[in-house]
Design a protein around this motif. Structure first.
Motif, PDB file in Angstrom:
ATOM      1  N   TYR A 118      23.106  24.195  21.898  1.00 30.38           N
ATOM      2  CA  TYR A 118      24.145  24.359  20.872  1.00 30.38           C
ATOM      3  C   TYR A 118      25.349  25.123  21.440  1.00 30.38           C
ATOM      4  CZ  TYR A 118      19.734  23.511  18.544  1.00 30.38           C
ATOM      5  OH  TYR A 118      18.517  22.998  18.200  1.00 30.38           O
ATOM      6  N   PRO A 119      26.021  24.538  22.434  1.00 32.99           N
ATOM      7  CA  PRO A 119      27.113  25.274  23.079  1.00 32.99           C
ATOM      8  C   PRO A 119      28.302  25.542  22.159  1.00 32.99           C
ATOM      9  CG  PRO A 119      27.046  23.004  23.847  1.00 32.99           C
ATOM     10  CD  PRO A 119      25.816  23.215  23.033  1.00 32.99           C
ATOM     11  N   ASP A 120      28.410  24.788  21.085  1.00 31.47           N
ATOM     12  CA  ASP A 120      29.550  25.000  20.190  1.00 31.47           C
ATOM     13  C   ASP A 120      29.200  25.855  18.970  1.00 31.47           C
ATOM     14  OD1 ASP A 120      27.827  23.113  19.264  1.00 31.47           O
ATOM     15  OD2 ASP A 120      29.352  21.749  18.459  1.00 31.47           O
ATOM     16  N   GLN A 121      27.988  26.402  18.971  1.00 33.78           N
ATOM     17  CA  GLN A 121      27.574  27.239  17.833  1.00 33.78           C
ATOM     18  C   GLN A 121      27.472  28.702  18.258  1.00 33.78           C
ATOM     19  OE1 GLN A 121      24.071  25.803  15.819  1.00 33.78           O
ATOM     20  NE2 GLN A 121      24.812  23.695  15.776  1.00 33.78           N
ATOM     21  N   PRO A 122      27.501  29.629  17.294  1.00 33.47           N
ATOM     22  CA  PRO A 122      27.376  31.058  17.647  1.00 33.47           C
ATOM     23  C   PRO A 122      26.042  31.353  18.314  1.00 33.47           C
ATOM     24  CG  PRO A 122      28.099  30.804  15.366  1.00 33.47           C
ATOM     25  CD  PRO A 122      27.690  29.439  15.849  1.00 33.47           C
ATOM     26  N   SER A 123      26.068  32.213  19.313  1.00 33.57           N
ATOM     27  CA  SER A 123      24.830  32.673  19.949  1.00 33.57           C
ATOM     28  C   SER A 123      25.024  34.123  20.369  1.00 33.57           C
ATOM     29  CB  SER A 123      24.476  31.810  21.171  1.00 33.57           C
ATOM     30  OG  SER A 123      25.461  31.978  22.169  1.00 33.57           O
ATOM     31  N   ALA A 124      23.915  34.801  20.612  1.00 30.08           N
ATOM     32  CA  ALA A 124      23.923  36.181  21.110  1.00 30.08           C
ATOM     33  C   ALA A 124      24.927  37.058  20.351  1.00 30.08           C
ATOM     34  CB  ALA A 124      24.169  36.187  22.615  1.00 30.08           C
ATOM     35  N   MET A 125      25.914  37.632  21.067  1.00 34.27           N
ATOM     36  CA  MET A 125      26.833  38.569  20.405  1.00 34.27           C
ATOM     37  C   MET A 125      27.576  37.914  19.245  1.00 34.27           C
ATOM     38  SD  MET A 125      27.873  41.644  20.278  1.00 34.27           S
ATOM     39  CE  MET A 125      27.494  42.500  21.810  1.00 34.27           C
ATOM     40  N   GLU A 126      27.960  36.658  19.430  1.00 36.90           N
ATOM     41  CA  GLU A 126      28.676  35.964  18.337  1.00 36.90           C
ATOM     42  C   GLU A 126      27.790  35.895  17.094  1.00 36.90           C
ATOM     43  OE1 GLU A 126      30.677  32.872  21.583  1.00 36.90           O
ATOM     44  OE2 GLU A 126      28.826  32.395  20.521  1.00 36.90           O
ATOM     45  N   ALA A 127      26.535  35.535  17.310  1.00 35.22           N
ATOM     46  CA  ALA A 127      25.602  35.435  16.180  1.00 35.22           C
ATOM     47  C   ALA A 127      25.376  36.798  15.540  1.00 35.22           C
ATOM     48  CB  ALA A 127      24.274  34.854  16.665  1.00 35.22           C
ATOM     49  N   LYS A 128      25.366  37.849  16.357  1.00 37.46           N
ATOM     50  CA  LYS A 128      25.112  39.193  15.805  1.00 37.46           C
ATOM     51  C   LYS A 128      26.268  39.662  14.923  1.00 37.46           C
ATOM     52  CE  LYS A 128      23.560  40.856  19.862  1.00 37.46           C
ATOM     53  NZ  LYS A 128      22.926  41.725  20.872  1.00 37.46           N
ATOM     54  N   PHE A 129      27.490  39.208  15.218  1.00 38.71           N
ATOM     55  CA  PHE A 129      28.605  39.498  14.311  1.00 38.71           C
ATOM     56  C   PHE A 129      28.287  38.926  12.929  1.00 38.71           C
ATOM     57  CE2 PHE A 129      32.645  41.224  15.948  1.00 38.71           C
ATOM     58  CZ  PHE A 129      32.280  41.492  17.245  1.00 38.71           C
ATOM     59  N   ARG A 130      27.782  37.700  12.916  1.00 41.38           N
ATOM     60  CA  ARG A 130      27.478  37.036  11.634  1.00 41.38           C
ATOM     61  C   ARG A 130      26.270  37.698  10.947  1.00 41.38           C
ATOM     62  NH1 ARG A 130      29.498  31.718  10.727  1.00 41.38           N
ATOM     63  NH2 ARG A 130      31.098  31.198  12.250  1.00 41.38           N
ATOM     64  N   ILE A 131      25.268  38.082  11.747  1.00 36.43           N
ATOM     65  CA  ILE A 131      24.073  38.733  11.174  1.00 36.43           C
ATOM     66  C   ILE A 131      24.470  40.049  10.496  1.00 36.43           C
ATOM     67  CG2 ILE A 131      21.927  39.938  11.810  1.00 36.43           C
ATOM     68  CD1 ILE A 131      21.570  37.701  13.985  1.00 36.43           C
ATOM     69  N   ALA A 132      25.322  40.828  11.173  1.00 36.24           N
ATOM     70  CA  ALA A 132      25.764  42.108  10.595  1.00 36.24           C
ATOM     71  C   ALA A 132      26.467  41.870   9.261  1.00 36.24           C
ATOM     72  CB  ALA A 132      26.692  42.828  11.567  1.00 36.24           C
ATOM     73  N   GLY A 133      27.310  40.858   9.224  1.00 36.67           N
ATOM     74  CA  GLY A 133      28.040  40.561   7.994  1.00 36.67           C
ATOM     75  C   GLY A 133      27.131  40.049   6.897  1.00 36.67           C
ATOM     76  N   LEU A 134      26.266  39.127   7.252  1.00 34.08           N
ATOM     77  CA  LEU A 134      25.393  38.507   6.245  1.00 34.08           C
ATOM     78  C   LEU A 134      24.410  39.518   5.647  1.00 34.08           C
ATOM     79  CD1 LEU A 134      24.556  35.667   5.030  1.00 34.08           C
ATOM     80  CD2 LEU A 134      22.677  35.784   6.656  1.00 34.08           C
ATOM     81  N   LEU A 135      23.801  40.338   6.505  1.00 32.56           N
ATOM     82  CA  LEU A 135      22.813  41.305   6.016  1.00 32.56           C
ATOM     83  C   LEU A 135      23.458  42.593   5.505  1.00 32.56           C
ATOM     84  CD1 LEU A 135      19.941  41.030   8.695  1.00 32.56           C
ATOM     85  CD2 LEU A 135      20.161  39.838   6.513  1.00 32.56           C
ATOM     86  N   ASP A 136      24.762  42.718   5.725  1.00 26.69           N
ATOM     87  CA  ASP A 136      25.468  43.926   5.324  1.00 26.69           C
ATOM     88  C   ASP A 136      24.807  45.158   5.948  1.00 26.69           C
ATOM     89  OD1 ASP A 136      27.340  45.491   4.101  1.00 26.69           O
ATOM     90  OD2 ASP A 136      26.223  45.675   2.215  1.00 26.69           O
ATOM     91  N   VAL A 137      24.588  45.071   7.240  1.00 27.27           N
ATOM     92  CA  VAL A 137      23.924  46.149   7.967  1.00 27.27           C
ATOM     93  C   VAL A 137      24.697  46.369   9.275  1.00 27.27           C
ATOM     94  CG1 VAL A 137      22.301  44.581   9.142  1.00 27.27           C
ATOM     95  CG2 VAL A 137      21.663  46.943   8.790  1.00 27.27           C
ATOM     96  N   PRO A 138      24.963  47.636   9.625  1.00 28.08           N
ATOM     97  CA  PRO A 138      25.677  47.854  10.886  1.00 28.08           C
ATOM     98  C   PRO A 138      24.814  47.467  12.086  1.00 28.08           C
ATOM     99  CG  PRO A 138      24.987  49.948   9.929  1.00 28.08           C
ATOM    100  CD  PRO A 138      24.630  48.890   8.937  1.00 28.08           C
ATOM    101  N   VAL A 139      25.420  46.770  13.037  1.00 31.29           N
ATOM    102  CA  VAL A 139      24.732  46.458  14.296  1.00 31.29           C
ATOM    103  C   VAL A 139      25.511  47.183  15.393  1.00 31.29           C
ATOM    104  CG1 VAL A 139      24.084  44.637  15.927  1.00 31.29           C
ATOM    105  CG2 VAL A 139      23.842  44.256  13.457  1.00 31.29           C
ATOM    106  N   ASN A 140      24.856  48.123  16.021  1.00 30.89           N
ATOM    107  CA  ASN A 140      25.515  49.046  16.951  1.00 30.89           C
ATOM    108  C   ASN A 140      26.337  48.330  18.018  1.00 30.89           C
ATOM    109  OD1 ASN A 140      26.145  51.447  18.291  1.00 30.89           O
ATOM    110  ND2 ASN A 140      24.232  51.477  19.437  1.00 30.89           N
TER     111      ASN A 140
END
Lengths: 346, 109
Positions: free
Chosen positions: B76-98
């Protein structure tokens, strides 16, 4: 002579043995009794013992929890660091093993040792965080013994105690605990600044009550300095040894504490995850060891306000004391902890 | 040992949603039922879906939470992964990711 069928199971050293169902039931009851006698916790209920017997008496090679009852795996000390390298190990566990949390660690696994190579550890952690999606924590041991001579600067309390020099032995442990707490905090702050999600203070209490005190003091300090960090305090054995004997945390004497008492102090110190540990008796059967483990930890799971990630590595939590722990025994230990203890993770 | 635990009792990490539930445990100290309920509500799935790799493969793809890549069929080269995905996880879960907060600061975002 009994006509009951014999069922394969394991001894605590991992070797195969066969028991009848009746023998397994007797071992379960004896394991529960051993835990109750030792720590004065309530026994497992009859239906819990029945379920443990069902798990142990199956002839299947593998056992697992029900679909939908899965728990979080924190996987302390992720990877062996020999094949793929450290970041490669973390990625392998994320991508191939489905790890929920991975843990970067230095092979020495001691905060005292890590302190000397902290810049390298921080850079490795930062690089790992750029490549991974699952949470990455940093783990090591308080490892209090390292502060005593000949490995450290402080008088060796294990040499002083047999000589009857109790006051000196106690003073040495107090000094060592202060140094260890400082080193743990120093490393934790360093890896937090590099992007760690959490720190793991693994095998806390391994050197006795002063070792646990160092972990609790450090956890409190880390919580104050790094408010958003996750802190896992994992234990080394079921009961805190009183190598000092008089140390307290917020008015509670540390020597002699059992898992349900340890977890309250861990939560108070700022931990977000607690890992109880119960040592395996290598001469007893898997049913005996699991029964004893579950009985000792049940009150901890029931009374805790923070997640419980049971230690189920080699020689703890019912897992046999064998370098190549058999799949049949490991899977039964995992299932028993989830089904009967209702743990939050392993 | 780890493989055995993963198969016997693990949530499956990125194969499903174990990493997301883990974040709520580590960061908020939530016990498992509460952490599963919280993540399930945010993802609009049931708690039991969180360890189902088939359901979560689609959910993670739709929400950009990062997916496991393997072989030639699941890249999935055109989809979020690793750090990009963690930006979305932080937003979706409303939890700070260091590491996300530090990436944002270091990149001047």
């Amino acid at each position: 002579m009994t006509t009951e069928q014999r069922i394969p199971t394991r001894l605590g050293d991992g070797s195969l043995l066969t028991l009848t169902r009746s023998e397994m039931r007797a071992d379960v009851e004896a394991g529960v009794e051993a835990a109750v006698k030792r720590s004065h916790v309530p026994p497992l209920k009859a239906d819990e013992m029945d379920h443990l017997l069902e798990i142990c008496a199956s002839r299947a090679r593998f056992s697992s929890v029900d679909i939908g009852s899965e728990v979080v795996l924190s996987i302390d000390g992720t990877g062996g660091q020999l094949v793929a390298g450290r970041q490669g190990d973390l990625l392998t566990f994320e991508q191939y093993l489905g790890a929920d949390i991975v843990e970067l660690y230095h092979m020495d696994y001691s905060y005292k040792a890590v302190k000397t190579v902290l810049p390298f550890e921080r850079q490795t952690l930062k690089n790992a965080q750029q490549a991974l999606t699952v949470p990455v924590q940093y783990g090591a041991m308080p490892d209090l013994g390292r502060y005593s001579r000949p490995d450290g600067p402080i008088a060796n309390w294990s040499e002083l105690l047999p000589l009857g020099r109790v006051a000196e032995a106690r003073a040495a442990q107090e000094e060592a605990a202060e140094m260890a707490a400082h080193d743990i905090t120093f490393v934790a702050e360093g890896v937090w600044d590099a992007g760690a999600d959490a720190v793991d203070l693994d095998t806390s209490g391994a050197a006795g009550d002063a070792d646990l005190l160092a972990a609790l003091v450090a956890a409190r300090e880390i919580r104050d300095r790094c408010p958003g960090i996750g802190i896992e305090i994992g234990m080394a054995s079921e009961m805190v040894l009183g190598m000092h004997g008089e140390l307290e945390w917020h008015g509670v004497r540390l020597a002699g504490l059992w898992p349900h008492q340890q977890v309250k102090l861990a939560a108070e110190a700022g931990a977000t995850v607690f890992g109880p540990a119960v040592n395996v008796n290598s001469t007893k059967s898997l049913p005996w060891n699991l029964a004893r483990t579950l009985t000792l930890v049940k009150p901890c799971c029931e009374e805790s306000t923070i997640p419980i990630h049971m230690n189920v590595g080699m020689g703890v939590g019912g897992v046999p004391m064998a370098v190549r722990a058999p799949v049949d025994a490991v899977s039964r230990a995992a299932r028993a902890c989830v089904d009967i203890l209702r743990v939050d993770g392993l | 040992m780890s493989a055995t635990h993963a198969n016997a009792a693990g949530m499956g990490g990125m194969r499903a949603a174990g990493d997301l539930v883990a974040r709520m445990q580590m960061t908020r100290g939530m016990r498992l039922p509460a952490a599963k309920r919280y993540v399930a509500e945010k993802l609009r799935v049931s708690p039991s879906d969180l360890s189902d790799p088939v359901v979560m493969h689609d959910v993670r793809g739709a929400l950009g939470l990062g997916r496991i890549c393997y072989g030639g069929a699941a890249l999935y080269p055109d989809q979020p992964s690793a750090m990009e995905a963690k930006f979305r996880i932080a937003g979706l879960l409303d939890v700070p990711v260091n590491c996300v907060d530090r990436f944002r600061a270091n990149a001047g975002l």
